[in-house]
Design an enzyme around this catalytic site. Structure first.
Site, PDB file in Angstrom:
ATOM      1  N   GLU A 165      47.475  34.497  33.208  1.00 28.57           N
ATOM      2  CA  GLU A 165      47.765  34.774  34.621  1.00 28.57           C
ATOM      3  C   GLU A 165      48.338  33.557  35.353  1.00 28.57           C
ATOM      4  OE1 GLU A 165      45.108  37.416  36.835  1.00 28.57           O
ATOM      5  OE2 GLU A 165      43.731  37.441  35.148  1.00 28.57           O
ATOM      6  N   HIS A 255      30.397  32.915  37.893  1.00 29.69           N
ATOM      7  CA  HIS A 255      31.147  31.676  38.112  1.00 29.69           C
ATOM      8  C   HIS A 255      31.646  31.822  39.543  1.00 29.69           C
ATOM      9  CE1 HIS A 255      34.016  28.340  37.126  1.00 29.69           C
ATOM     10  NE2 HIS A 255      34.540  28.846  38.239  1.00 29.69           N
ATOM     11  N   HIS A 257      33.182  32.501  42.898  1.00 34.87           N
ATOM     12  CA  HIS A 257      34.508  32.918  43.350  1.00 34.87           C
ATOM     13  C   HIS A 257      34.383  33.609  44.705  1.00 34.87           C
ATOM     14  CE1 HIS A 257      32.766  36.187  40.927  1.00 34.87           C
ATOM     15  NE2 HIS A 257      33.287  36.979  41.847  1.00 34.87           N
ATOM     16  N   VAL A 258      35.425  33.450  45.525  1.00 32.30           N
ATOM     17  CA  VAL A 258      35.439  34.064  46.860  1.00 32.30           C
ATOM     18  C   VAL A 258      36.425  35.232  46.842  1.00 32.30           C
ATOM     19  CG1 VAL A 258      35.843  33.632  49.322  1.00 32.30           C
ATOM     20  CG2 VAL A 258      35.060  31.780  47.866  1.00 32.30           C
TER      21      VAL A 258
HETATM   22  P1  M7G Z   1      32.435  40.034  41.289  1.00 37.04           P
HETATM   23  O1  M7G Z   1      31.882  39.928  42.648  1.00 37.04           O
HETATM   24  O2  M7G Z   1      31.911  39.113  40.236  1.00 37.04           O
HETATM   25  O3  M7G Z   1      32.292  41.478  40.712  1.00 37.04           O
HETATM   26  O4  M7G Z   1      33.992  39.835  41.428  1.00 37.04           O
HETATM   27  P2  M7G Z   1      32.684  42.923  41.275  1.00 37.04           P
HETATM   28  O5  M7G Z   1      33.422  42.746  42.545  1.00 37.04           O
HETATM   29  O6  M7G Z   1      33.553  43.500  40.174  1.00 37.04           O
HETATM   30  O7  M7G Z   1      31.408  43.624  41.401  1.00 37.04           O
HETATM   31  C1  M7G Z   1      34.832  39.618  40.343  1.00 37.04           C
HETATM   32  C2  M7G Z   1      36.234  39.951  40.783  1.00 37.04           C
HETATM   33  O8  M7G Z   1      37.111  39.542  39.744  1.00 37.04           O
HETATM   34  C3  M7G Z   1      36.464  41.439  40.993  1.00 37.04           C
HETATM   35  O9  M7G Z   1      37.009  41.666  42.277  1.00 37.04           O
HETATM   36  C4  M7G Z   1      37.410  41.829  39.867  1.00 37.04           C
HETATM   37  O10 M7G Z   1      38.324  42.828  40.249  1.00 37.04           O
HETATM   38  C5  M7G Z   1      38.104  40.529  39.549  1.00 37.04           C
HETATM   39  N1  M7G Z   1      38.532  40.415  38.145  1.00 37.04           N
HETATM   40  C6  M7G Z   1      37.848  40.804  37.063  1.00 37.04           C
HETATM   41  N2  M7G Z   1      38.555  40.503  35.950  1.00 37.04           N
HETATM   42  C7  M7G Z   1      38.102  40.767  34.595  1.00 37.04           C
HETATM   43  C8  M7G Z   1      39.719  39.904  36.330  1.00 37.04           C
HETATM   44  C9  M7G Z   1      40.837  39.367  35.611  1.00 37.04           C
HETATM   45  O11 M7G Z   1      40.937  39.375  34.385  1.00 37.04           O
HETATM   46  N3  M7G Z   1      41.829  38.819  36.383  1.00 37.04           N
HETATM   47  C10 M7G Z   1      41.768  38.798  37.756  1.00 37.04           C
HETATM   48  N4  M7G Z   1      42.789  38.264  38.411  1.00 37.04           N
HETATM   49  N5  M7G Z   1      40.719  39.299  38.442  1.00 37.04           N
HETATM   50  C11 M7G Z   1      39.694  39.844  37.738  1.00 37.04           C
END
Ligand code: M7G
Length: 374
Positions: A165, A255, A257-258
């Site tokens: 990405e 990990h 993330h916002v």
């Molecule tokens: P989270 O709060 O850990 O989980 O957010 P949830 O919102 O799914 O409950 C993780 C965020 O990472 C989510 O908004 C996902 O859509 C996004 N995400 C997950 N994956 C596997 C990827 C990825 O491979 N690439 C990108 N750019 N975003 C991802």
């Protein structure tokens, strides 16, 4: 715990989406116009795959009309390509099914392959329960569970190490302590700024979630807030005061993330039981540097999640407490409590009537209200 990514080569599975074989529908959300499917790619083997289809939101250019003879510059509904099936026309009302030009029919699709049991659980409809996680419950139940069983963070490390990405990165601050990468979330179709959804992934690798944040992280959080706002305003022309920036608790990926999206768009996962505004988090840490080590944090668990079973061993979560079901609202008159303001001019019968309505909602209505909020 997920393993660190050592190799510089990243293998991505290749599959032909058109060969997907459906096993069952996991969710069908008519409001979000999305459907999650469980199945396989028989050419590749018997591993489960999840396919999610989501209809795209409209862009203003989709409905642009040509002011003169010339056609709109971007694909639009209003061209000669529009196929129209008339259902009926009655007086001043008309009902049609229309199929626009091919470019406007695309559907955002997400594939998870191979999908684990945990992915299947995440994408399935199920009962949800609220847990009030004290610091002690976090240490004894949540933390050991998430340490032993969590989604792999490989995709996150691939982004941070510029292995995947890379071309999607919108902004990067490489500082190991206060730096982060800003890029489109998997959920964003990338076409429509109205539904913009970005992720700010911090470079620091030792912050699992909100729970780990303390006063020493304020510089990092302030940097993520300011630098993201500046970058988004410059790139997408969105006023920084129109951005919603928040953490999920519990997140799916441990990990830090916002999540960032425009306040005018109801992005998925913005519910109050899951989201913690970045501004509030910063302010809490300014007021009390160990706030998130001391706070009771509510979060939602889904039926089928093993963590729910672990909590159930400690607290009755699924069982309905009979007492609270049968409990009646106390009669304020008999308790000698003055009626609340605004009721005072009403006849006693009216008051009684209001109290009954408030105290005994129709079961069906109450159930559907709970479901609508879920
Ligand atoms: P989270 O709060 O850990 O989980 O957010 P949830 O919102 O799914 O409950 C993780 C965020 O990472 C989510 O908004 C996902 O859509 C996004 N995400 C997950 N994956 C596997 C990827 C990825 O491979 N690439 C990108 N750019 N975003 C991802």
């Amino acid at each position: 715990m997920s393993e660190p990514v050592n190799s510089t080569e990243v293998k991505s599975p290749s599959y032909d989406l058109s060969k997907f074989q459906l096993k069952r529908i996991l969710t069908n959300n008519s409001v979000r116009k999305s459907i999650s499917l469980l199945g396989t790619f028989p050419d590749l083997g018997t591993d489960d795959a999840i396919v999610v289809f989501e209809k795209n939101a409209y862009r203003e250019s989709d409905v642009a009309t040509a002011s003169s003879e010339e056609s709109p510059k971007k694909p639009s509904y209003f061209t000669a390509d529009l196929k129209v099936d008339t259902e009926f026309i009655n007086n001043i009302y008309g009902s049609f099914q229309v199929v626009p030009t091919r470019n406007l029919c695309s559907v955002k699709s997400t594939v998870i392959y191979p999908a684990t049991e945990k992915h299947i659980e995440k994408y399935s409809v199920s009962q949800k329960y609220l847990i009030r996680e004290t610091p002690d419950l976090y240490q004894r139940i949540t933390l050991p569970y998430l340490t032993s069983s969590q989604f792999s963070l490989e995709w996150v490390y691939n982004i941070l190490e510029h292995k995947q990405e890379t071309e999607r990165i919108v902004y990067e601050d490489k500082d190991p302590k206060t730096g982060f990468i800003l890029l489109p979330d998997l959920k964003w179709d990338g076409r429509n700024v109205e539904t913009l959804y970005l992720l700010g992934i911090v470079h620091k690798r030792d912050i699992k979630s909100l729970r780990d944040l303390n006063g020493s992280h304020l510089d990092l959080l302030r940097n993520v807030r300011q630098a993201s706002k500046d970058a988004i305003s410059k790139l997408y022309g969105i006023n920084p005061n129109q951005l919603r920036m928040y953490f999920h608790y519990q997140p799916s990926f441990y990990h830090l993330h916002v999540h960032i999206n425009p306040v005018r768009n109801d992005a998925p996962g913005i519910w109050c039981e899951k989201s913690h505004m970045l501004d509030t988090v910063i302010n809490n840490l300014e007021l009390m540097p160990d706030y998130y080590q001391r706070a009771t944090l509510p979060f939602v668990l889904y039926e089928g999640n093993k963590l729910l079973d672990l909590y159930e061993q400690e607290l009755p979560i699924r069982a309905l407490t009979k007492a609270s079901d049968d409990k009646e609202l106390p009669d304020t008159d008999s308790l000698g409590v003055a009626p609340p303001e605004g009721f005072s001019d009403e006849e006693p019968e009216d008051r009684q009537c209001k109290r009954i309505k408030l105290g005994s909602p129709e079961t069906k209505e109450a159930e559907s209200a709970v479901q609508a909020c879920a």
